[in-house]
Design an enzyme around this catalytic site. Structure first.
Site, PDB file in Angstrom:
ATOM      1  N   TYR A 131       0.860  -1.182   0.000  1.00 38.52           N
ATOM      2  CA  TYR A 131       0.000   0.000   0.000  1.00 38.52           C
ATOM      3  C   TYR A 131       0.907   1.247   0.000  1.00 38.52           C
ATOM      4  CZ  TYR A 131      -2.458   3.834   2.134  1.00 38.52           C
ATOM      5  OH  TYR A 131      -2.914   5.091   2.423  1.00 38.52           O
ATOM      6  N   ASP A 191       0.523  -7.992   6.586  1.00 38.64           N
ATOM      7  CA  ASP A 191      -0.653  -7.127   6.501  1.00 38.64           C
ATOM      8  C   ASP A 191      -1.743  -7.946   5.811  1.00 38.64           C
ATOM      9  OD1 ASP A 191      -2.649  -5.337   5.699  1.00 38.64           O
ATOM     10  OD2 ASP A 191      -1.238  -3.674   5.491  1.00 38.64           O
ATOM     11  N   LYS A 197     -11.192  -0.751   6.998  1.00 34.62           N
ATOM     12  CA  LYS A 197     -11.745  -1.444   5.839  1.00 34.62           C
ATOM     13  C   LYS A 197     -12.835  -2.431   6.269  1.00 34.62           C
ATOM     14  CE  LYS A 197      -8.731   1.118   4.105  1.00 34.62           C
ATOM     15  NZ  LYS A 197      -7.329   0.854   4.143  1.00 34.62           N
TER      16      LYS A 197
END
Ligand code: 7XF
Length: 397
Positions: free
Chosen positions: A114, A186, A211
């Site tokens: 990310y 992650d 999320k």
């Protein structure tokens, strides 16, 4: 009738486990302890709590009953000894790293991460005398070649944001442990419902709870899961002294509420993503679809071994590349042009100019984030409505 030997199902545990039953009124949902501090009966009691000689709460940065209830539940769902909730996914990642690394250490991270995680390593950690090296973790042999006695942490996402690369958690953990490095995964794209990295050998799991765990696009939060021993460091050094990224009790309450429907939501996200991916694959304007549930996906077999289903995220490339991708976004009507993921709404974004704009263009090219890539977070809407919107937008791209 539930038998004492049969483990309870995920949804049952997501609803019931970790619950603090101490409320005197029998409230079905736990109260929100919206407080920064806790009153001591005596000065001696305060001193004893600070000295660790007596249990009990002190100050919300060190612990809070509403956070604690959520942490118990998440630890149970992920199969971890301990959990810590924090203010954001980035708060989780930074709290872990500031707990374990020192100047001179080396950390090995995957190529695709990310965007802000990438920036944390490249623009953040490197300034403090920590060597950060990128390794394509799709092939565990690359890690075997790169790992050294200085490697303190091995870090990756699986599936990786945004290009859906899958990393073999078990194989990477075995190699990292030969050098005593900690493995941090992650697992945001999966949640504990779809993947449990600790059972596969990882040491620490982080999630952006902004999320799927929160699930409604109305909060920021992060989660860390690990052994009790590692969590001592993360809670009392990484969070307490280094980042201070404390989660609000209000947001902890909202996540606890969101978890009650996590299984239902994830099933629907997975169903919708599978339909979208198949639809895109069959469309002649689409060059390539990246979704681990498609048999044509080059890591389909590996994905099946470590994921319960394939998740709600899809990336794809249009024949017309970058310009066609932007036209596609601008032609959507039902689906929203927005970053983030895991919400009820289908969200579509352009990683190169949005979530992954922290990479230099040549870094994106080197690490497999193409300029034309479009990312979809499949929402919870009726699948036919999402497909109809995607179909009409493709006609303009
Ligand atoms: O600090 P956050 O709660 O936003 O979490 C950071 C984070 C950590 N790991 C992964 C795999 C993530 O995807 C994120 C946040 N990603 C959003 C996205 O990709 O859309 C952020 C929007 S800029």
């Amino acid at each position: 009738m539930s038998s004492p030997t049969k483990p309870q199902g995920f949804a049952t545990r997501a609803i019931h486990s970790g619950r603090d039953k101490s409320d005197p009124h029998g409230s079905l949902t736990s109260p929100i302890y919206m407080t920064s501090t806790f009153e001591f009966d005596t000065a001696e009691q305060g001193g004893a709590r600070f000295a660790g000689e007596e249990g009990g709460y002190i100050y919300t940065r060190l612990g809070n009953p509403t956070l604690n209830e959520l942490e118990q539940k998440l630890a149970e769902l992920e199969g971890a000894e301990a959990c810590l909730t924090v203010a954001s996914g980035m708060g989780a990642i930074s709290s872990v790293f500031w707990s374990f690394v020192s100047p001179g250490d080396e950390i090995l991270v995957d190529e695709t991460l990310y965007g802000c995680t990438f920036a944390f390593f490249r623009h953040g950690m490197e300034r403090f005398g920590i060597t950060v090296r990128h390794v394509d973790m799709r092939d565990p042999e690359n890690l075997t070649r790169e790992i050294s006695d200085k490697t303190r942490v091995v870090y990756f996402e699986t599936p990786a944001n945004p290009n859906m690369r899958i990393v073999d958690i078990k194989a990477i953990s075995e190699i990292a442990h030969t050098k005593g490095a900690k493995v941090v995964v992650d697992s945001t794209y999966c949640t504990p419902y779809l993947q449990n990295p600790i059972a596969l050998g990882a040491d620490i799991v982080v999630h952006s709870a902004t999320k799927y765990l929160g699930g409604h696009g109305d909060l920021m939060a992060g989660v860390i899961l690990s052994s009790t021993e590692d969590m001592e460091q993360i809670r009392y050094v990484g969070l307490k002294d280094m980042t201070g990224a404390v989660l609000s009790p209000m947001n902890a309450f909202l996540i606890t509420r969101g978890l009650k429907t996590l299984e239902l939501r994830m099933e629907r996200h997975c169903d919708n993503a599978e339909k979208i991916a198949s639809f895109l694959e069959g469309n002649n304007k689409v060059e390539k679809v990246f979704f681990p549930g498609l048999p044509s996906f080059d890591q389909y077999e590996l994905a099946k071994t470590q994921m319960r289903r394939f998740g709600g995220m899809i990336a794809f490339e249009l024949n017309g590349g970058h310009d066609a991708g932007l036209k596609f976004l601008n032609s959507l009507e039902l689906c929203k042009i927005a970053v983030s993921l895991g919400d009820a709404e289908t969200l579509v974004e352009h990683p190169a100019s949005m979530t992954h704009s922290t990479y230099e263009p040549e870094e994106r090219a080197r690490f497999g984030i193409t300029e034309g890539l479009v990312r979809i977070s499949a929402g919870l809407e009726t699948a036919d409505d999402i497909l109809a919107d995607i179909n009409q937008a493709l006609n303009y791209s």
